[in-house]
Design an enzyme around this catalytic site. Sequence first.
Site, PDB file in Angstrom:
ATOM      1  CG  ASP A  27     -33.084  -2.378   9.117  1.00  0.00           C
ATOM      2  OD1 ASP A  27     -34.215  -2.313   9.517  1.00  0.00           O
ATOM      3  OD2 ASP A  27     -32.913  -2.482   7.718  1.00  0.00           O
ATOM      4  CD  GLU A  75     -32.547  -5.781   4.625  1.00  0.00           C
ATOM      5  OE1 GLU A  75     -31.990  -4.959   5.014  1.00  0.00           O
ATOM      6  OE2 GLU A  75     -32.339  -6.215   3.624  1.00  0.00           O
ATOM      7  CE  LYS A 132     -35.992  -1.688   7.274  1.00  0.00           C
ATOM      8  NZ  LYS A 132     -35.058  -2.167   6.100  1.00  0.00           N
ATOM      9  CE  LYS A 135     -31.271  -4.261   0.664  1.00  0.00           C
ATOM     10  NZ  LYS A 135     -30.654  -5.331   1.536  1.00  0.00           N
ATOM     11  CB  VAL A 160     -27.044   0.495  10.170  1.00  0.00           C
ATOM     12  CG1 VAL A 160     -26.510   1.317  11.363  1.00  0.00           C
ATOM     13  CG2 VAL A 160     -27.850  -0.788  10.905  1.00  0.00           C
ATOM     14  CB  THR A 161     -26.103   0.884   6.087  1.00  0.00           C
ATOM     15  OG1 THR A 161     -26.653   0.528   4.724  1.00  0.00           O
ATOM     16  CG2 THR A 161     -25.420  -0.505   6.568  1.00  0.00           C
ATOM     17  CB  CYS A 165     -32.024   0.112   5.626  1.00  0.00           C
ATOM     18  SG  CYS A 165     -32.001  -1.480   4.545  1.00  0.00           S
ATOM     19  CD  GLN A 205     -30.995  18.818  -6.273  1.00  0.00           C
ATOM     20  OE1 GLN A 205     -32.020  19.323  -7.211  1.00  0.00           O
ATOM     21  NE2 GLN A 205     -30.723  17.657  -6.321  1.00  0.00           N
TER      22      GLN A 205
HETATM   23  C1  C5J Z   1     -29.542  -1.985   5.705  1.00  0.00           C
HETATM   24  C2  C5J Z   1     -28.369  -3.493   3.896  1.00  0.00           C
HETATM   25  N1  C5J Z   1     -30.289  -2.213   6.751  1.00  0.00           N
HETATM   26  N2  C5J Z   1     -27.460  -2.615   3.841  1.00  0.00           N
HETATM   27  N3  C5J Z   1     -29.568  -3.296   4.987  1.00  0.00           N
HETATM   28  O1  C5J Z   1     -29.004  -1.001   5.438  1.00  0.00           O
HETATM   29  O2  C5J Z   1     -28.465  -4.411   3.388  1.00  0.00           O
END
Ligand code: C5J
Length: 230
Positions: A27, A75, A132, A135, A160-161, A165, A205
């Site tokens: 993204d 996205e 997509k 997320k 990102v982020t 995602c 973990q």
């Molecule tokens: C992504 C979002 N790409 N934060 N989208 O993380 O809405």
Amino acid sequence: MTGTLHVEAEPYTFEFDPAQSALLIIDMQRDFLEPAGFGEMLGNDVSQLRRTIEPNKRLLKAWRDAGLKVIHTREGHRPDLTDLPPAKKIRGGGKTTIGDPGPMGRILVRGEAGHDIIPELYPLPSEPVIDKPGKGAFYATDLHSILQHLGIKKLIVTGVTTEVCVNTTVREANDRGYDCLVPEDCVGSYFPEFQEAGLKMIKAQGGIFGWVSDSSKILAVLQNGKEQAS
Ligand code: C5J
């Protein structure tokens, strides 16, 4: 390039065969990263994401130069919004939401300028782009089929982020049997505390979802692998 490469990572060394590995860039879209995009319109500090552009550029170049597989994601939604869950449309209660006119076209709608990938990391025609609606990059997409057909077992996940995602995709990939390495300088969050927590969650973990490293360490092993092959 063949044979197993070893990257210094947390919680322990990440091993990968480059021929069975893909760089998955999540993204890196104009609306999330560019000043005057949707992200900034919502009051976010895009510089927190823009610091990932240069490290991603260097990693992408090295990965491409080595002839390895690259996959990008975006996205977004169909122009008729039939794949947009009503709950996602109204989430946040904002005046301007997904599908509405934004600073770079309709927000998170496929085909609009803001939905596209930033020019610095623009996909080559040979690199699959996964559109997509969610997320995670596996939900309602053909990413898993593509990875299976390519014989991919390991993923280097950037973009990102970090806590949304990237994290969702790493978790989805982990559940499908892929090992994921996340270079921390190549992933970004608008919120420094979520950047830190998002990375900690992945490697906690004993590497519950994956591994965390830095792009300089991946670049070093790619360079070594090239020298050994020549
Ligand atoms: C992504 C979002 N790409 N934060 N989208 O993380 O809405």
